[in-house]
Design a protein around this motif. Sequence first.
Motif, PDB file in Angstrom:
ATOM      1  N   SER A 152      -8.137   2.599  -6.969  1.00 44.68           N
ATOM      2  CA  SER A 152      -7.417   3.756  -6.420  1.00 44.68           C
ATOM      3  C   SER A 152      -8.368   4.828  -5.887  1.00 44.68           C
ATOM      4  O   SER A 152      -7.944   5.727  -5.171  1.00 44.68           O
ATOM      5  N   ALA A 153      -9.648   4.730  -6.205  1.00 39.43           N
ATOM      6  CA  ALA A 153     -10.629   5.692  -5.706  1.00 39.43           C
ATOM      7  C   ALA A 153     -11.232   5.272  -4.361  1.00 39.43           C
ATOM      8  O   ALA A 153     -12.053   5.986  -3.805  1.00 39.43           O
ATOM      9  N   VAL A 154     -10.817   4.123  -3.846  1.00 37.85           N
ATOM     10  CA  VAL A 154     -11.324   3.637  -2.565  1.00 37.85           C
ATOM     11  C   VAL A 154     -10.515   4.268  -1.438  1.00 37.85           C
ATOM     12  O   VAL A 154      -9.284   4.320  -1.496  1.00 37.85           O
ATOM     13  N   GLY A 155     -11.217   4.738  -0.433  1.00 39.48           N
ATOM     14  CA  GLY A 155     -10.556   5.273   0.755  1.00 39.48           C
ATOM     15  C   GLY A 155     -10.732   4.313   1.918  1.00 39.48           C
ATOM     16  O   GLY A 155     -11.863   4.027   2.310  1.00 39.48           O
ATOM     17  N   ILE A 156      -9.629   3.793   2.441  1.00 42.17           N
ATOM     18  CA  ILE A 156      -9.671   2.942   3.627  1.00 42.17           C
ATOM     19  C   ILE A 156      -8.951   3.693   4.735  1.00 42.17           C
ATOM     20  O   ILE A 156      -7.762   4.001   4.606  1.00 42.17           O
ATOM     21  N   LEU A 166      -2.230  -7.074   9.637  1.00 42.58           N
ATOM     22  CA  LEU A 166      -3.678  -6.917   9.500  1.00 42.58           C
ATOM     23  C   LEU A 166      -3.947  -6.437   8.078  1.00 42.58           C
ATOM     24  O   LEU A 166      -3.496  -5.359   7.689  1.00 42.58           O
ATOM     25  N   ILE A 167      -4.646  -7.249   7.302  1.00 44.47           N
ATOM     26  CA  ILE A 167      -4.960  -6.904   5.912  1.00 44.47           C
ATOM     27  C   ILE A 167      -6.447  -6.623   5.809  1.00 44.47           C
ATOM     28  O   ILE A 167      -7.276  -7.479   6.163  1.00 44.47           O
ATOM     29  N   ILE A 168      -6.779  -5.438   5.319  1.00 48.55           N
ATOM     30  CA  ILE A 168      -8.172  -5.032   5.131  1.00 48.55           C
ATOM     31  C   ILE A 168      -8.417  -4.918   3.639  1.00 48.55           C
ATOM     32  O   ILE A 168      -7.761  -4.136   2.949  1.00 48.55           O
ATOM     33  N   ASN A 169      -9.335  -5.720   3.123  1.00 51.46           N
ATOM     34  CA  ASN A 169      -9.685  -5.716   1.704  1.00 51.46           C
ATOM     35  C   ASN A 169     -11.105  -5.203   1.533  1.00 51.46           C
ATOM     36  O   ASN A 169     -12.028  -5.726   2.167  1.00 51.46           O
ATOM     37  N   VAL A 186     -11.246  -9.255   6.230  1.00 48.35           N
ATOM     38  CA  VAL A 186     -10.122  -8.877   7.066  1.00 48.35           C
ATOM     39  C   VAL A 186      -9.400 -10.148   7.483  1.00 48.35           C
ATOM     40  O   VAL A 186     -10.034 -11.152   7.811  1.00 48.35           O
ATOM     41  N   GLN A 187      -8.070 -10.090   7.477  1.00 48.47           N
ATOM     42  CA  GLN A 187      -7.257 -11.198   7.969  1.00 48.47           C
ATOM     43  C   GLN A 187      -6.144 -10.644   8.851  1.00 48.47           C
ATOM     44  O   GLN A 187      -5.532  -9.631   8.512  1.00 48.47           O
ATOM     45  N   LEU A 188      -5.902 -11.328   9.964  1.00 41.41           N
ATOM     46  CA  LEU A 188      -4.769 -11.035  10.814  1.00 41.41           C
ATOM     47  C   LEU A 188      -3.828 -12.236  10.686  1.00 41.41           C
ATOM     48  O   LEU A 188      -4.208 -13.361  11.026  1.00 41.41           O
TER      49      LEU A 188
END
Length: 137
Positions: free
Chosen positions: A35-39, A114-117, A73-75
Amino acid sequence: MPITKYNITITVIALAISLSYTSCRKKSAPVENPSAVGITVQSPLKGELYRKGDTVNMSFSVTYTGELHGYYVQLIDTATENVLYESAADIHNDHFSVQLQWVDTCTQVKNLQLIINANLDHVGTEAADTVWIATTP
């Protein structure tokens, strides 16, 4: 009690063992906090519509209070769950920015995800953000 070579030797050995024990103990791994990650996704915009042949620019930045360990990343075509594009990198820093591109080759109307991990470690702790876009021929 007089100080003798024997007493000094015992003291030195005890001190060496004590230092050896404290320096060789494995430190516990820090607890990661997704939860401390900023995307922050700069593009594409949520709900943006693309046509066959358009270039989808994927631009995002990631920040964290600790060390990040990269991204993937996956689309994905949401109807078939086929992966149309993917990219990954192993980056060790507390922040990074990424710019990627994919050329739309879809011949049918599709909703894409679009999934950004962002990887917080190498054992699967991650934070994610998702952007939905659409494509039409």
